[in-house]
Enzyme design. Sequence first.
Site, short mmCIF file in Angstrom:
data_model
loop_
_atom_site.label_atom_id
_atom_site.label_comp_id
_atom_site.label_asym_id
_atom_site.label_seq_id
_atom_site.Cartn_x
_atom_site.Cartn_y
_atom_site.Cartn_z
CE LYS A 208 -1.77 2.40 3.30
NZ LYS A 208 -2.22 3.54 2.84
N GLY A 260 7.79 4.00 7.85
CA GLY A 260 7.20 5.49 7.50
C GLY A 260 7.09 6.08 9.33
CB SER A 261 5.38 7.53 11.73
OG SER A 261 3.98 7.51 11.25
CB THR A 262 8.93 6.24 15.45
OG1 THR A 262 10.11 6.25 15.00
CG2 THR A 262 9.16 5.31 16.48
N GLY A 265 5.06 2.98 13.76
CA GLY A 265 5.45 1.40 13.40
C GLY A 265 5.27 1.11 14.99
CB CYS A 316 13.54 8.66 7.33
SG CYS A 316 14.39 7.65 5.64
P1 TAP Z 1 3.27 7.07 8.48
O1 TAP Z 1 2.37 8.11 9.12
O2 TAP Z 1 3.40 6.65 9.42
O3 TAP Z 1 2.45 6.47 7.39
C1 TAP Z 1 3.00 6.01 6.56
C2 TAP Z 1 2.58 5.16 6.17
O4 TAP Z 1 1.34 3.88 7.02
C3 TAP Z 1 0.83 5.35 4.70
O5 TAP Z 1 0.89 4.29 4.31
C4 TAP Z 1 0.18 5.34 6.20
O6 TAP Z 1 -1.01 5.35 4.98
C5 TAP Z 1 0.16 3.88 6.74
N1 TAP Z 1 -0.66 3.82 7.89
C6 TAP Z 1 -0.89 5.11 8.38
N2 TAP Z 1 -1.51 4.15 9.92
C7 TAP Z 1 -1.64 3.10 9.63
C8 TAP Z 1 -1.75 1.70 11.08
N3 TAP Z 1 -2.50 1.83 11.50
N4 TAP Z 1 -1.80 0.76 10.03
C9 TAP Z 1 -0.60 0.18 9.17
N5 TAP Z 1 -0.71 1.14 7.68
C10 TAP Z 1 -0.83 2.68 8.59
O7 TAP Z 1 4.41 7.99 7.42
P2 TAP Z 1 4.54 9.05 7.09
O8 TAP Z 1 3.60 10.71 7.42
O9 TAP Z 1 3.40 9.01 5.58
O10 TAP Z 1 5.92 9.58 6.26
C11 TAP Z 1 6.37 10.54 7.36
C12 TAP Z 1 7.38 9.57 8.21
O11 TAP Z 1 7.81 8.11 7.61
C13 TAP Z 1 8.73 10.35 8.99
O12 TAP Z 1 9.04 9.73 10.38
C14 TAP Z 1 9.94 9.18 8.29
O13 TAP Z 1 11.40 9.24 8.98
C15 TAP Z 1 9.74 7.88 7.81
N6 TAP Z 1 9.69 7.34 6.53
C16 TAP Z 1 10.89 6.46 7.17
C17 TAP Z 1 12.28 5.80 5.99
C18 TAP Z 1 13.03 5.39 6.94
S1 TAP Z 1 13.47 4.00 5.51
N7 TAP Z 1 13.38 5.05 7.70
C19 TAP Z 1 11.71 6.32 4.64
C20 TAP Z 1 10.54 7.62 4.10
C21 TAP Z 1 10.21 7.95 5.59
P3 TAP Z 1 -1.80 6.89 4.45
O14 TAP Z 1 -0.87 7.64 4.14
O15 TAP Z 1 -3.44 6.66 4.34
O16 TAP Z 1 -2.02 7.50 6.60
#
Ligand code: TAP
Length: 503
Positions: A208, A260-262, A265, A316
């Site tokens: 997804k 995604g976010s901590t 996670g 990230c």
């Molecule tokens: P999140 O809000 O955590 O979303 C990531 C993904 O998880 C999205 O597809 C989101 O769907 C989905 N999601 C949301 N709630 C969920 C749940 N309860 N169960 C399963 N999936 C769920 O992060 P974001 O705002 O998209 O991205 C930013 C974060 O990602 C930052 O903290 C960044 O540091 C981290 N990140 C880390 C890395 C590495 S390699 N460490 C790389 C890129 C980003 P929706 O979009 O529909 O909410």
Amino acid sequence: MSTLTEKKSARPTKRSQGRPLPELIFGDLWEFDPAPETADPKLKPRYELFIGGKFVAPASGKYFDSTNPANETKIAEFALGGAADVDAAYAAAQKAQPAWAKLPGKERAKYLYRIARLLQDRAREFAVAETMDNGKPIKETRDFDVPMAAAHFFYHAGWADKLEYVAPGRRVAPLGIVGQVIPWNFPLLMMAWKLAPALAVGNCAVIKPATNTPLSALKLAEIIQDAGLPPGVVNILTGPGSTGGAIMAHPLAAKIAFTGSTDVGKVIMRSVAGTEKRMTMELGGKAANIVFDDAPLDQAVEGIVNGIFFNQGQVCCAGSRLLVHEPVADAVVAKLKNRLRVLRVGDPLDKNTDVGAIVSRDQLETVQGYLDAGVKEGATMWQPPCRLPKKGFYLPPTIFTGVTQSHRIAREEIFGPVLSIITFRTVDEAIEKANNTAYGLSAGVWTDKGSRILKMSTELKAGVVWANTFNKFDPTSPFGGYKESGFGREGGRQGLLDYCRLV
Ligand code: TAP
């Protein structure tokens, strides 16, 4: 070609290290002729789910819009996948997986090579589509996201018939079906990071993309179909976080991989605790970019700018904390300000744009909240003069000086174009401050001394330590974190191992 007109400038006269430089003052802003990228992104008005090799309507019959953060216009609508669609996707993957796993590695490789080549063929179209969906500058999608995504498919295609070398002395088997959820900051590249290693080993995938940026995932589905990948090997579902939750918790998932976010996670880890699922988590970061007084400062300033303003800081591993050696702190800040004055902020489709749009209004507001917090807690904020477009979600590159370790802007992941600057006096103090974070994804060290680089890279608790460079990536190089930045690796042999069962 564009022309650059500087209306008035005063060049700094003193460039010696350790002495404060006068700020470069412009009578007005720089002016450029626009240079828009015009390739056709070949958009469809509506994108369905990709299940069992076909584009299918969601069980809910509902759709959501994805908008362009640069101008707030609708790009297309996307299927709102839910639990029933997740079941259908896993059923398709279950049907496909045994035959896919049995294919000789060199046959699986052919599909991955085909996907990589088709991506290269459509690179300009993908770059424009990704920029429209995410807001990142076209020069980044064109020169980084799309070629790097193709590179991941090429690299892992090369592994598919050499799996005996992943873990010498052991037999390598696939895990089965993997459930994968990715964020919005590198939408296409994260698809490649997740799918290429999984497929190379013989796994099937249910994945997804983020709701903010579903476009390139569904365009990749077109390529997957054109490559003739057997139906069900890859299944792509768009939909909200709850759909991601259903993918992660599904009983048929042998492994889950989340980026995604901590916070999210942790929710996922709790939801699968007690099951036998394998897990990799790529989570947040708060990297220290550390500049010593013997560093080549002009080069370091380029690395600082790239470290925090690449992809509007929505990275990230962004170097969001600058730790700078006290003797050169004033000089570095002055050089940095001079550099930021000539960064172009604006239309991401313009080939000269350096800083594009923030991905969404929500994210812009989150970042603005951190600017308020920084000022309120006593740090000094500085932004270069910028003319921002009237529509869209923009923020000038921002730096904070006078930051202490207790400030929220020094502790929390902002995920925006905001740099917190902290000074240090000794090597040990730099290490202590750099490690004083809940995260541990990356770090940068700028110094002339090789021995210092070795000491720092040994003592910094970060998955990646860059020396005299920052934000350099390669499919051969494992990437991942410590502490609250997650566990498991992506890329390289170590990344591949996370998709293997060793027998
Ligand atoms: P999140 O809000 O955590 O979303 C990531 C993904 O998880 C999205 O597809 C989101 O769907 C989905 N999601 C949301 N709630 C969920 C749940 N309860 N169960 C399963 N999936 C769920 O992060 P974001 O705002 O998209 O991205 C930013 C974060 O990602 C930052 O903290 C960044 O540091 C981290 N990140 C880390 C890395 C590495 S390699 N460490 C790389 C890129 C980003 P929706 O979009 O529909 O909410």
